[in-house]
Write a protein that holds these residues in place. Structure first.
Motif, PDB file in Angstrom:
ATOM      1  N   HIS A  22      87.320  72.150  12.657  1.00 61.07           N
ATOM      2  CA  HIS A  22      87.641  71.936  14.074  1.00 61.07           C
ATOM      3  C   HIS A  22      88.498  70.684  14.245  1.00 61.07           C
ATOM      4  O   HIS A  22      89.478  70.695  15.002  1.00 61.07           O
ATOM      5  CB  HIS A  22      86.371  71.821  14.919  1.00 61.07           C
ATOM      6  CG  HIS A  22      86.681  71.558  16.349  1.00 61.07           C
ATOM      7  ND1 HIS A  22      87.221  72.527  17.169  1.00 61.07           N
ATOM      8  CD2 HIS A  22      86.591  70.433  17.088  1.00 61.07           C
ATOM      9  CE1 HIS A  22      87.428  72.005  18.368  1.00 61.07           C
ATOM     10  NE2 HIS A  22      87.054  70.734  18.340  1.00 61.07           N
ATOM     11  N   TRP A  25      91.995  71.558  13.109  1.00 60.61           N
ATOM     12  CA  TRP A  25      92.649  72.405  14.113  1.00 60.61           C
ATOM     13  C   TRP A  25      93.042  71.573  15.332  1.00 60.61           C
ATOM     14  O   TRP A  25      94.160  71.712  15.841  1.00 60.61           O
ATOM     15  CB  TRP A  25      91.710  73.544  14.512  1.00 60.61           C
ATOM     16  CG  TRP A  25      92.249  74.374  15.635  1.00 60.61           C
ATOM     17  CD1 TRP A  25      93.133  75.408  15.537  1.00 60.61           C
ATOM     18  CD2 TRP A  25      91.941  74.225  17.015  1.00 60.61           C
ATOM     19  NE1 TRP A  25      93.395  75.906  16.799  1.00 60.61           N
ATOM     20  CE2 TRP A  25      92.676  75.194  17.715  1.00 60.61           C
ATOM     21  CE3 TRP A  25      91.111  73.359  17.730  1.00 60.61           C
ATOM     22  CZ2 TRP A  25      92.609  75.333  19.089  1.00 60.61           C
ATOM     23  CZ3 TRP A  25      91.046  73.491  19.104  1.00 60.61           C
ATOM     24  CH2 TRP A  25      91.787  74.468  19.774  1.00 60.61           C
ATOM     25  N   SER A  26      92.145  70.704  15.792  1.00 54.43           N
ATOM     26  CA  SER A  26      92.442  69.856  16.959  1.00 54.43           C
ATOM     27  C   SER A  26      93.638  68.956  16.684  1.00 54.43           C
ATOM     28  O   SER A  26      94.505  68.769  17.549  1.00 54.43           O
ATOM     29  CB  SER A  26      91.234  68.989  17.327  1.00 54.43           C
ATOM     30  OG  SER A  26      90.153  69.774  17.710  1.00 54.43           O
ATOM     31  N   TRP A  28      96.084  69.538  14.603  1.00 52.87           N
ATOM     32  CA  TRP A  28      97.275  70.381  14.616  1.00 52.87           C
ATOM     33  C   TRP A  28      97.694  70.718  16.051  1.00 52.87           C
ATOM     34  O   TRP A  28      98.885  70.666  16.387  1.00 52.87           O
ATOM     35  CB  TRP A  28      97.037  71.659  13.818  1.00 52.87           C
ATOM     36  CG  TRP A  28      98.135  72.670  14.032  1.00 52.87           C
ATOM     37  CD1 TRP A  28      98.034  73.853  14.679  1.00 52.87           C
ATOM     38  CD2 TRP A  28      99.502  72.560  13.607  1.00 52.87           C
ATOM     39  NE1 TRP A  28      99.251  74.497  14.689  1.00 52.87           N
ATOM     40  CE2 TRP A  28     100.163  73.720  14.038  1.00 52.87           C
ATOM     41  CE3 TRP A  28     100.218  71.591  12.919  1.00 52.87           C
ATOM     42  CZ2 TRP A  28     101.518  73.947  13.798  1.00 52.87           C
ATOM     43  CZ3 TRP A  28     101.566  71.820  12.678  1.00 52.87           C
ATOM     44  CH2 TRP A  28     102.194  72.979  13.112  1.00 52.87           C
ATOM     45  N   GLN A  29      96.738  71.051  16.893  1.00 54.74           N
ATOM     46  CA  GLN A  29      97.076  71.400  18.280  1.00 54.74           C
ATOM     47  C   GLN A  29      97.676  70.211  19.025  1.00 54.74           C
ATOM     48  O   GLN A  29      98.645  70.372  19.774  1.00 54.74           O
ATOM     49  CB  GLN A  29      95.842  71.933  19.018  1.00 54.74           C
ATOM     50  CG  GLN A  29      95.397  73.295  18.548  1.00 54.74           C
ATOM     51  CD  GLN A  29      96.475  74.346  18.725  1.00 54.74           C
ATOM     52  OE1 GLN A  29      97.065  74.493  19.787  1.00 54.74           O
ATOM     53  NE2 GLN A  29      96.741  75.095  17.659  1.00 54.74           N
ATOM     54  N   ARG A  30      97.108  69.012  18.818  1.00 52.86           N
ATOM     55  CA  ARG A  30      97.689  67.818  19.448  1.00 52.86           C
ATOM     56  C   ARG A  30      99.124  67.621  18.987  1.00 52.86           C
ATOM     57  O   ARG A  30     100.014  67.340  19.782  1.00 52.86           O
ATOM     58  CB  ARG A  30      96.856  66.575  19.136  1.00 52.86           C
ATOM     59  CG  ARG A  30      95.639  66.414  20.021  1.00 52.86           C
ATOM     60  CD  ARG A  30      94.978  65.054  19.855  1.00 52.86           C
ATOM     61  NE  ARG A  30      94.469  64.827  18.502  1.00 52.86           N
ATOM     62  CZ  ARG A  30      93.321  65.298  18.034  1.00 52.86           C
ATOM     63  NH1 ARG A  30      92.543  66.028  18.808  1.00 52.86           N
ATOM     64  NH2 ARG A  30      92.930  65.036  16.804  1.00 52.86           N
ATOM     65  N   MET A  32     101.197  69.922  17.715  1.00 54.45           N
ATOM     66  CA  MET A  32     102.029  71.005  18.229  1.00 54.45           C
ATOM     67  C   MET A  32     102.354  70.805  19.708  1.00 54.45           C
ATOM     68  O   MET A  32     103.510  70.930  20.125  1.00 54.45           O
ATOM     69  CB  MET A  32     101.329  72.341  18.021  1.00 54.45           C
ATOM     70  CG  MET A  32     102.218  73.534  18.238  1.00 54.45           C
ATOM     71  SD  MET A  32     101.358  75.010  17.717  1.00 54.45           S
ATOM     72  CE  MET A  32     101.831  76.079  19.036  1.00 54.45           C
ATOM     73  N   HIS A  33     101.351  70.482  20.494  1.00 53.17           N
ATOM     74  CA  HIS A  33     101.562  70.268  21.928  1.00 53.17           C
ATOM     75  C   HIS A  33     102.523  69.104  22.164  1.00 53.17           C
ATOM     76  O   HIS A  33     103.322  69.143  23.102  1.00 53.17           O
ATOM     77  CB  HIS A  33     100.241  70.015  22.633  1.00 53.17           C
ATOM     78  CG  HIS A  33      99.408  71.256  22.781  1.00 53.17           C
ATOM     79  ND1 HIS A  33      98.586  71.473  23.860  1.00 53.17           N
ATOM     80  CD2 HIS A  33      99.258  72.349  21.983  1.00 53.17           C
ATOM     81  CE1 HIS A  33      97.973  72.633  23.729  1.00 53.17           C
ATOM     82  NE2 HIS A  33      98.367  73.177  22.584  1.00 53.17           N
TER      83      HIS A  33
END
Length: 96
Positions: A22, A25-26, A28-30, A32-33
């Protein structure tokens, strides 16, 4: 070590590994965003150069990546190793 012992060890670290996943993933999302543009409707627009880069990486198996790309994946795997090492050291007899 038998299958039941291995299953018990894996079960004991499952939630720790899920928490690491998690976090990964978090992260990576930060990232990417942060590379996207927020649209008026709240959606994110990914720049075309990143779409092309990520599509290329998605299509490649690991052994076709260049060393920098492999190092990025290796860096992520490093997050898991302390949990696995700790489990193996606690559960397995150490043979000199």
């Amino acid at each position: 070590m038998n299958k039941d012992d291995i299953d018990a060890q894996l079960s004991s670290i499952f939630e720790k590994l899920a928490a690491i996943e998690h976090d990964r993933w978090s992260h990576w999302q930060r990232y990417m965003h942060s590379k996207c543009s927020m649209q008026a409707d709240g959606s994110l627009l990914i720049p075309p150069n990143l779409v092309a880069q990520w599509e290329r990486l998605i299509a490649l198996p690991y052994d076709h990546l260049d060393e920098d790309e492999k190092n990025s994946d290796r860096e992520q795997v490093q997050r898991y190793l302390p949990v696995i090492r700790d489990t193996l050291e606690r559960r397995s007899p150490i043979v000199p």
